[in-house]
Motif scaffolding. Sequence first.
Motif, PDB file in Angstrom:
ATOM      1  N   TYR A  26      27.679  -7.271  -2.569  1.00 51.46           N
ATOM      2  CA  TYR A  26      27.112  -6.209  -1.723  1.00 51.46           C
ATOM      3  C   TYR A  26      26.382  -5.221  -2.625  1.00 51.46           C
ATOM      4  CZ  TYR A  26      29.685  -7.572   2.484  1.00 51.46           C
ATOM      5  OH  TYR A  26      30.156  -8.247   3.586  1.00 51.46           O
ATOM      6  N   ASN A  27      25.112  -4.963  -2.315  1.00 51.85           N
ATOM      7  CA  ASN A  27      24.317  -3.969  -3.035  1.00 51.85           C
ATOM      8  C   ASN A  27      23.934  -2.852  -2.076  1.00 51.85           C
ATOM      9  OD1 ASN A  27      24.309  -5.206  -5.555  1.00 51.85           O
ATOM     10  ND2 ASN A  27      22.526  -6.459  -5.072  1.00 51.85           N
ATOM     11  N   MET A  35      17.530   3.864  -6.418  1.00 54.42           N
ATOM     12  CA  MET A  35      18.756   3.876  -7.217  1.00 54.42           C
ATOM     13  C   MET A  35      19.782   2.912  -6.620  1.00 54.42           C
ATOM     14  SD  MET A  35      20.275   5.971  -9.672  1.00 54.42           S
ATOM     15  CE  MET A  35      21.891   6.583 -10.126  1.00 54.42           C
ATOM     16  N   LEU A  36      20.374   2.088  -7.474  1.00 51.71           N
ATOM     17  CA  LEU A  36      21.461   1.223  -7.037  1.00 51.71           C
ATOM     18  C   LEU A  36      22.723   2.075  -6.943  1.00 51.71           C
ATOM     19  CD1 LEU A  36      22.526  -1.605  -6.358  1.00 51.71           C
ATOM     20  CD2 LEU A  36      22.900  -1.978  -8.801  1.00 51.71           C
ATOM     21  N   ALA A  37      23.139   2.395  -5.729  1.00 51.00           N
ATOM     22  CA  ALA A  37      24.278   3.289  -5.532  1.00 51.00           C
ATOM     23  C   ALA A  37      25.590   2.622  -5.908  1.00 51.00           C
ATOM     24  CB  ALA A  37      24.324   3.767  -4.078  1.00 51.00           C
ATOM     25  N   SER A 128      14.534  -7.042  -3.410  1.00 52.15           N
ATOM     26  CA  SER A 128      14.097  -7.144  -4.801  1.00 52.15           C
ATOM     27  C   SER A 128      15.222  -6.756  -5.752  1.00 52.15           C
ATOM     28  CB  SER A 128      12.875  -6.249  -5.033  1.00 52.15           C
ATOM     29  OG  SER A 128      13.199  -4.876  -4.778  1.00 52.15           O
ATOM     30  N   THR A 129      16.035  -5.806  -5.358  1.00 52.07           N
ATOM     31  CA  THR A 129      17.178  -5.425  -6.180  1.00 52.07           C
ATOM     32  C   THR A 129      18.171  -6.572  -6.275  1.00 52.07           C
ATOM     33  OG1 THR A 129      16.909  -3.101  -5.532  1.00 52.07           O
ATOM     34  CG2 THR A 129      19.024  -3.747  -6.481  1.00 52.07           C
ATOM     35  N   ASN A 130      18.408  -7.251  -5.153  1.00 53.96           N
ATOM     36  CA  ASN A 130      19.310  -8.416  -5.178  1.00 53.96           C
ATOM     37  C   ASN A 130      18.798  -9.476  -6.150  1.00 53.96           C
ATOM     38  OD1 ASN A 130      20.991  -7.291  -3.277  1.00 53.96           O
ATOM     39  ND2 ASN A 130      20.106  -8.402  -1.545  1.00 53.96           N
TER      40      ASN A 130
END
Length: 439
Positions: A26-27, A35-37, A128-130
């Motif tokens: 989970y992201n 920001m990746l919380a 894109s973060t994943n």
Amino acid sequence: MHLLLDSSGSAFEGEKKNSVGRAHQYNVVDVFSGMLAVTTIDFRSPCHARFLEALLGAFIKKSDFGKLWGVEINDEDWPCHLVSYENLLDRGSDFLSTKKNVIHGRFGVMASSFCPAYRPEQKSLVESTNKLFTEQLFHRLPGKVIKALARGASNPAEYSCIEMPQLFQLSVEVAYVINRRLLDRKYLSADMVRDGVKPIPIEIWKWGLENCNSYGISSDNFDKKLMILSLSEQVTIRANEKGVYTVGDNNKNKIFYDPTHPDIQKFVKLYRDNFNAGLIGDYYTGHRIMGSVNYLYLISKADSSIIKCRIHSRSQRLEYMHVEQVLNQLDNERVEDSKIREENAGHRARLTEARRSASKKALDNLAKGKKQAKMRARKINDEQKLEQAMLDQLKRYRVEDFIGESSADQEKVKSAVPAGSEFSSEDDNDDFDDFLQGV
């Protein structure tokens, strides 16, 4: 703070004996800064409870988040502990739940929006973060294969094994990289450019905290009991003379926690009096955060007090393990213990059979010895009787021979004595005494 949330199945599935299966990630990403919380990796099936735990990780300080797995995180390096005012989700089954209204009411989240189905471009930032997270994590995992293996090279699967604390540490390192990556300058506003903000998520985040009103509410302003009670996993708790513990299905897979707290000691003493292990459940609820078994949080039903219990020394081998790993480990231990008991029972049966066989053989030998001793005694007795009979017969023959010779001598004497001669009784007694003496 506007959060994007998404879950994805990890492609890294272990091949080892104690593998717990496919991991789910989970992201939680801040829309304003990129920001990746928080990022969480869980081996349990995706559901609404896992989604709530991801929110809890995004809301709390990352230093507290790292303590769950024994990893030190500096809040300055990952300064994200705000409660969002809106959540943007896809239409996954783990997000579609009526329980989301509880989050809105308790934490002031304005709404939870949902992207259209099959439209990943609507949440391109989290997608894109994943992708970036998976690529960065892959290159840090042991046993990775980047290019074709040379002939004779060792199989990476032989050492592609990692423990949960190391995996969490790698995840934190990847999060540092993602939060310091270079973004497209289209994310910068005119005010940011004027203030010299760099197109880096952590810099945009810090600028937003200082310049944006209602950017987010610090989690310190919320009751910690309320956050744990609302966003963590509730577990079944018991207490006995060994301490407080959690139980799984069919009252198995017990995980013990330190009973040093005075309130826990009361239930330990009560168990010794009435043997009611479930009594503690009438006064406290047990909670586990992010699947970590290192700590158990007991929340009083009477007041807002929270008791934080560390894992007991008798369960210390399970420290810093995910709950799915623990359950798998306990199942394997139970199967192994069963095999050991069977082996011990078979060994004891073989020893008992050997002792019985030896005892039976000894008794048989003893009976055989007694029988042989009786036969020898009987033979000796018969030989003695035969010898005695032969001696008696010999004596009888000698007596008869002597008596026969004496009779012949007496006839000779009588024939030599003139007729009419008489013997005195004294001579007869002397002759009889001589006869007896000769015999």
